[in-house]
Design an enzyme around this catalytic site. Structure first.
Site, mmCIF file in Angstrom:
data_model
loop_
_atom_site.group_PDB
_atom_site.id
_atom_site.type_symbol
_atom_site.label_atom_id
_atom_site.label_comp_id
_atom_site.label_asym_id
_atom_site.label_seq_id
_atom_site.Cartn_x
_atom_site.Cartn_y
_atom_site.Cartn_z
ATOM 1 C CB SER A 1 -0.916 0.016 1.225
ATOM 2 O OG SER A 1 -0.150 0.330 2.375
ATOM 3 C CE LYS A 2 1.429 7.814 -2.926
ATOM 4 N NZ LYS A 2 0.652 9.004 -3.134
ATOM 5 N NE ARG A 3 -2.516 3.310 5.618
ATOM 6 C CZ ARG A 3 -2.073 2.278 6.332
ATOM 7 N NH1 ARG A 3 -1.161 2.455 7.267
ATOM 8 N NH2 ARG A 3 -2.530 1.053 6.115
#
Ligand code: GLU
Length: 451
Positions: free
Chosen positions: A215-217
Site C-alpha cells: 500500500s502507498k501509505r
C-alpha cells in the site's frame, strides 16, 4: 467454452483515478489484456471517476500515459462520469419497480435530514464460481438495504459498475481480490436490472516481502507504476515481471515476451494466495532485458541516463559512448547510473583520483620497487595504444605483461593509479573511457608519488 463464445469475450480494466496507478492495477489490467487478446476478445478501459472529490485529471492522465508507455492498448476507453444519464435511467427503473427506494435519514450535520437511495435487499444467499477462488457463497442479509445512490441524480459505485458492465457486454470481470466483498452487492443489483452474470476471476493481492498488503501509505512511491518508469525500468521487463506475480506457466520458464504471454496465459494457473513483490527478481529480470537490447536502443537509454546525472553529463560525447557498455554491465535499471554516481562510484571518471602511495602496494609486497618497475612498463605499453583504444585492445596489450609479472602486482597498482579505489570497473575499461593521455598522466602521477 466453445469457439463461438470465445469470440465474444469482453474484458475491462476499471481504475478509479484517485491516485497514481498502482502496480497491482497494472497487473489486473495485464491479466485482462492477456485473456482478451488470447481469445480475440475486446478490452475496455473504463475510468471510474464518479467520486468527484477524489478523482483527479492528473491521475487519469497517469493511467493513460502508463499504458501507452507499457504498450498495452485498449480497444475502447470510457469515462464513467460521462455515463451518468445511463446510470440514472437504471436507478429510476429500480425505484419504479419498487426494487430501490428513497430513504430520508438523519444527516451527519446536526439537524439536517438527507435523502439516499437504498437497494431493497431480498436477503438471500448469493453464490458464484470464481475462476480463481472457486465456489463462493454469501448470505446478503448482513448487508441490509445498502445505499446505491446519494440522490436520484447521484448513483454510486456499485450501481455504476453493474450498469456499465451490463451495457458494455462485459463477459469476464478479472480484478483484485479486494473486490470479492463487493461482488454479492453487485450480483444483487445485476439480478434486479436483469443483467446476465459475468464470469468472475478475483486475482490475489500483491504483497510486500513481509506479506502485508502493498500500500502507498506503508510502502510509499514504490507501489506506483510511475516510480518504476522514473527509475528507468523497461516496460517489457515490467510486463514480464507482473505477469508472473500470481500466474506461472506451469514450469520454470520466467522470461516471456508479451506475445508469448498472450499464448501461454491461462486463468487456471492463477494462484489463490497473495503474490510477493520481489524487487531483486524484478531487477534481475530487467537486467536480462537490458542485456538483450539492440545496441542503438541501449545507447539511447544509456545516454539519457548519463545526461540526467550532472556529474556524468559533463563528460565528452566520446567518453559517454565509451561508458555505455561499461555501465550496461554494472546496472540493473537505468536509474542506477545516477544512484551509483551519487555514491561516488564513478568519481574517477570526472576527477583525478587522490590516494596514499602505500595504496599502490599489492597485498604482501613490502616496498614499492616492483610496483615502480611495473608502472614504468605500464606507461610504455599504454602510450603505444591507439588514441581510441577500446577496453579489449587495452586488455590485449596489458594482460600478457600482467600474467608474466604476476597479475596482482601489475593490475592492482594500475587500478589504484587510474581510480584511486580498491574496487572499480576493470582498469582496461577505465583506460578506454578516460583515454590514453589521461591514463598515462595518472600513471605518471603514481610514479611521482613513489619517487
Ligand atoms: N474502480 C474500482 C477500483 O479502482 C474497480 C472496479 C472493478 O474492477 O469492478 O477499485
Amino acid at each position: 467454452m466453445n469457439k463461438g463464445e470465445k469470440e465474444h469475450i469482453v474484458c475491462r480494466f476499471a481504475p478509479s483515478p484517485t491516485g497514481p496507478l498502482h502496480v497491482g492495477g497494472v497487473r489486473s489490467a495485464l491479466f485482462n489484456y492477456l485473456y482478451a487478446r488470447q481469445n480475440g476478445g475486446k478490452l475496455i478501459l473504463r475510468i471510474e471517476d464518479t467520486d468527484i472529490e477524489r478523482s483527479k485529471k492528473e491521475y487519469e492522465d497517469d493511467i493513460k500515459e502508463s499504458f501507452a508507455w507499457l504498450g498495452l492498448e485498449f480497444d475502447e476507453t470510457h469515462k464513467q462520469s460521462e455515463r451518468l444519464a445511463i446510470h440514472k435511467k437504471y436507478l429510476a427503473g429500480l425505484i419504479d419497480k419498487g426494487l430501490a427506494y428513497v430513504s430520508r435519514e438523519e444527516g451527519t450535520e446536526a439537524g439536517k435530514r438527507k435523502e439516499v437511495i437504498r437497494f431493497k435487499n431480498p436477503n438471500r444467499t448469493v453464490a458464484f464460481d470464481d475462476l480463481v477462488k472457486g465456489h463462493i457463497e454469501f448470505d446478503t442479509t448482513e448487508l441490509g438495504d445498502f445505499v446505491i445512490a446519494k440522490s436520484t441524480d447521484e448513483p454510486l459505485f456499485h450501481l455504476a459498475v453493474v450498469v456499465d458492465d451490463f451495457e458494455m457486454g462485459i463477459t469476464h470481470v478479472i480484478r483484485g481480490e479486494d473486490h470479492i466483498s463487493n461482488t454479492p452487492r453487485q450480483i444483487l443489483i445485476q439480478d434486479a436490472i436483469g443483467a446476465p452474470r459475468p464470469i468472475y476471476a478475483h486475482i490475489p493481492l500483491i504483497l510486500a516481502p513481509d506479506r502485508s498488503k502493498l500500500s502507498k501509505r506503508k510502502h510509499g512511491e514504490s507501489v506506483s507504476l510511475k516510480y518504476y518508469r522514473a527509475q528507468g525500468y523497461l516496460p517489457e521487463a515490467l510486463i514480464n515481471y507482473l505477469a508472473l506475480l500470481g500466474w506461472n506457466p506451469g514450469d520454470d520458464r520466467e522470461l516471456f515476451s508479451t506475445e508469448e504471454l498472450i499464448k501461454e496465459f491461462s486463468m487456471e494457473r492463477i494462484q489463490k494466495g497473495g503474490a510477493v513483490f520481489d524487487i531483486e527478481k524484478l531487477n534481475w529480470m530487467n537486467k536480462e532485458y537490458v542485456t538483450k537490447l539492440p545496441k542503438e536502443v541501449l545507447s539511447t537509454y544509456m545516454l539519457r541516463a548519463i545526461d540526467s546525472v550532472e556529474q556524468l553529463s559533463r563528460l565528452t560525447d566520446w567518453k559517454k559512448e565509451r561508458l555505455i557498455p561499461v555501465l550496461a554491465d554494472r546496472i540493473h535499471y537505468f536509474g542506477q547510473v545516477g544512484e551509483l554516481t551519487h555514491l561516488g562510484e564513478f568519481d574517477y571518471l570526472t576527477e583525478t583520483p587522490v590516494y596514499a602511495k602505500e595504496a599502490l602496494l599489492w597485498k604482501k609486497e613490502l616496498d614499492l620497487t616492483k610496483t615502480k618497475t611495473n608502472i614504468i612498463a605500464l606507461i610504455a605499453l599504454i602510450e603505444k595504444l591507439p588514441k581510441d583504444a577500446t577496453a579489449e585492445v587495452a586488455k590485449a596489450a596489458i594482460f600478457p605483461y600482467a600474467e608474466e609479472q604476476g597479475k596482482g602486482n601489475v593490475l592492482w597498482p594500475l587500478r589504484m593509479a587510474l581510480s584511486g579505489k580498491e574496487k572499480s570497473i576493470d582498469p582496461f575499461s577505465i583506460v578506454s573511457v578516460i583515454g590514453i593521455p589521461e591514463s598515462v598522466s595518472r600513471l605518471n602521477y603514481a610514479l611521482h608519488l613513489i619517487e
